[in-house]
Motif scaffolding. Structure first.
Motif, PDB file in Angstrom:
ATOM      1  N   LEU A 148       0.872  -1.391   0.070  1.00  0.00           N
ATOM      2  CA  LEU A 148       0.215  -0.093   0.007  1.00  0.00           C
ATOM      3  C   LEU A 148       0.937   1.117  -0.009  1.00  0.00           C
ATOM      4  O   LEU A 148       1.853   1.142   0.834  1.00  0.00           O
ATOM      5  CB  LEU A 148      -0.831  -0.141   1.332  1.00  0.00           C
ATOM      6  N   GLU A 149       0.529   2.122  -0.840  1.00  0.00           N
ATOM      7  CA  GLU A 149       1.306   3.537  -1.068  1.00  0.00           C
ATOM      8  C   GLU A 149       0.073   4.575  -0.472  1.00  0.00           C
ATOM      9  O   GLU A 149      -0.957   4.591  -1.058  1.00  0.00           O
ATOM     10  CB  GLU A 149       1.701   3.902  -2.207  1.00  0.00           C
ATOM     11  N   ILE A 150       0.440   5.552   0.563  1.00  0.00           N
ATOM     12  CA  ILE A 150      -0.226   6.309   1.075  1.00  0.00           C
ATOM     13  C   ILE A 150       0.210   7.878   0.464  1.00  0.00           C
ATOM     14  O   ILE A 150       1.276   7.996   0.625  1.00  0.00           O
ATOM     15  CB  ILE A 150      -0.629   6.153   2.818  1.00  0.00           C
ATOM     16  N   GLY A 154      -5.521   8.492   4.285  1.00  0.00           N
ATOM     17  CA  GLY A 154      -4.598   7.711   4.920  1.00  0.00           C
ATOM     18  C   GLY A 154      -4.954   7.500   6.261  1.00  0.00           C
ATOM     19  O   GLY A 154      -4.439   6.659   6.825  1.00  0.00           O
ATOM     20  N   PHE A 185      -1.702  -6.089   4.141  1.00  0.00           N
ATOM     21  CA  PHE A 185      -0.581  -5.899   3.290  1.00  0.00           C
ATOM     22  C   PHE A 185       0.612  -6.210   4.021  1.00  0.00           C
ATOM     23  O   PHE A 185       0.985  -6.273   5.176  1.00  0.00           O
ATOM     24  CB  PHE A 185      -0.707  -4.320   3.002  1.00  0.00           C
ATOM     25  N   SER A 226       3.653  -4.699   2.881  1.00  0.00           N
ATOM     26  CA  SER A 226       4.621  -3.375   3.293  1.00  0.00           C
ATOM     27  C   SER A 226       3.335  -2.030   3.067  1.00  0.00           C
ATOM     28  O   SER A 226       2.487  -2.258   2.236  1.00  0.00           O
ATOM     29  CB  SER A 226       5.326  -3.468   2.292  1.00  0.00           C
ATOM     30  N   VAL A 227       3.831  -1.011   3.502  1.00  0.00           N
ATOM     31  CA  VAL A 227       3.323   0.081   3.238  1.00  0.00           C
ATOM     32  C   VAL A 227       4.368   1.337   3.146  1.00  0.00           C
ATOM     33  O   VAL A 227       5.467   1.171   3.709  1.00  0.00           O
ATOM     34  CB  VAL A 227       2.415   0.604   4.455  1.00  0.00           C
ATOM     35  N   CYS A 270       4.949   5.821   2.554  1.00  0.00           N
ATOM     36  CA  CYS A 270       4.423   6.984   2.347  1.00  0.00           C
ATOM     37  C   CYS A 270       5.773   7.934   2.236  1.00  0.00           C
ATOM     38  O   CYS A 270       6.588   7.908   3.263  1.00  0.00           O
ATOM     39  CB  CYS A 270       3.680   7.435   3.794  1.00  0.00           C
ATOM     40  N   ALA A 298      -1.369   2.765   9.041  1.00  0.00           N
ATOM     41  CA  ALA A 298      -0.439   1.830   8.318  1.00  0.00           C
ATOM     42  C   ALA A 298      -0.001   0.423   9.226  1.00  0.00           C
ATOM     43  O   ALA A 298       0.113  -0.353   8.744  1.00  0.00           O
ATOM     44  CB  ALA A 298       0.941   2.634   8.201  1.00  0.00           C
ATOM     45  N   LEU A 336      -0.924  -3.468   8.461  1.00  0.00           N
ATOM     46  CA  LEU A 336       0.329  -4.664   7.998  1.00  0.00           C
ATOM     47  C   LEU A 336      -0.074  -5.831   8.505  1.00  0.00           C
ATOM     48  O   LEU A 336      -0.337  -5.883   9.675  1.00  0.00           O
ATOM     49  CB  LEU A 336       1.490  -3.760   8.475  1.00  0.00           C
ATOM     50  N   LEU A 379       6.889  -0.916   7.289  1.00  0.00           N
ATOM     51  CA  LEU A 379       6.396   0.507   6.752  1.00  0.00           C
ATOM     52  C   LEU A 379       7.802   1.213   6.488  1.00  0.00           C
ATOM     53  O   LEU A 379       8.743   1.143   7.022  1.00  0.00           O
ATOM     54  CB  LEU A 379       5.892   1.422   7.759  1.00  0.00           C
TER      55      LEU A 379
END
Ligand code: SAM
Length: 190
Positions: free
Chosen positions: A37-39, A84, A94, A96-97, A99, A119, A123, A129
């Motif tokens: 996931l990208e925030i 987010g 997820f 990985s995350v 930001c 986040a 996870l 993260l």
């Protein structure tokens, strides 16, 4: 975003900074896993790099127009319009995350901390993260004239990540702020 961002964030120079310097430094010893996931992707300078490194990339962007543009640009990325600090996902989904350069655009420390906590929540155990942000300066403040500008104090980041539930936190300052933090291996209560 003000006009300065409209010029810088989609530029090849900004993409080169993120893709050649920031992301390799943050991911050198990190397994991003399959589902990331990208925030706060904005125009997608990090998205362009990350989508080639995981099987499934999801992005959550609070600006509706930016989310729509990113969806058109990268149909293989699942782009959601959202906040987010209130992620539309169940727990631990997820590997990985990420930001990048977005937390200083979040108006309050409480909202920044809510993003870190979200986040952590989404996870899986031992998931990772990775994040980066610009360091406070007079020049950066000027760049954000008329825009949200709430830079993080690097000295507080480890404490804040641990308060959000992360373990094994690595905070780095070398011209920019970077951090790598892992969800506890044993799950939420570990
Ligand atoms: C300066 S841009 C950075 C974009 C990209 N991550 C990069 O480094 O090039 C910050 C982005 O974060 C988004 N953003 C700000 N607050 C957010 C939130 N609470 N949730 C999701 N996205 C957010 C903004 O709309 C903007 O697109």
């Amino acid at each position: 975003m003000n006009d300065n961002h409209a010029q810088l964030c989609p530029s090849p120079e900004w993409a080169a900074f993120l893709q050649d310097e920031v992301l390799p430094a943050l991911t050198g010893d990190v397994d991003l896993g399959d589902r990331m996931l990208e925030i706060g992707p904005g125009p997608g300078a990090a998205t362009a790099w990350l989508r080639r490194r995981v099987s499934s990339l999801v992005a959550v962007e609070t600006d509706a127009d930016a989310a729509a543009a990113l969806r058109d640009k990268y149909p293989d990325v699942e782009v959601r319009h959202g906040d987010g600090a209130q992620l539309p996902f169940t727990d631990a989904v997820f590997d990985s995350v990420g930001c990048f350069t977005m937390l200083h655009h979040v108006p309050t420390t409480e909202q920044q901390d809510a993003i870190l906590a979200e986040a952590r929540r989404v996870l899986r155990p031992a998931g990772t993260l990775i994040g980066s942000d610009s360091l406070a300066s007079d020049e950066l403040a000027e760049f954000h004239e008329g825009d949200t500008y709430n830079p993080l104090d690097p000295d507080t980041v480890e404490r804040r990540l641990k308060a959000a539930g992360f373990a094994r936190v690595d905070v780095r300052v070398h011209g920019w702020l970077g951090f790598i933090a892992h969800a506890p291996a044993g799950g939420a209560g570990a």
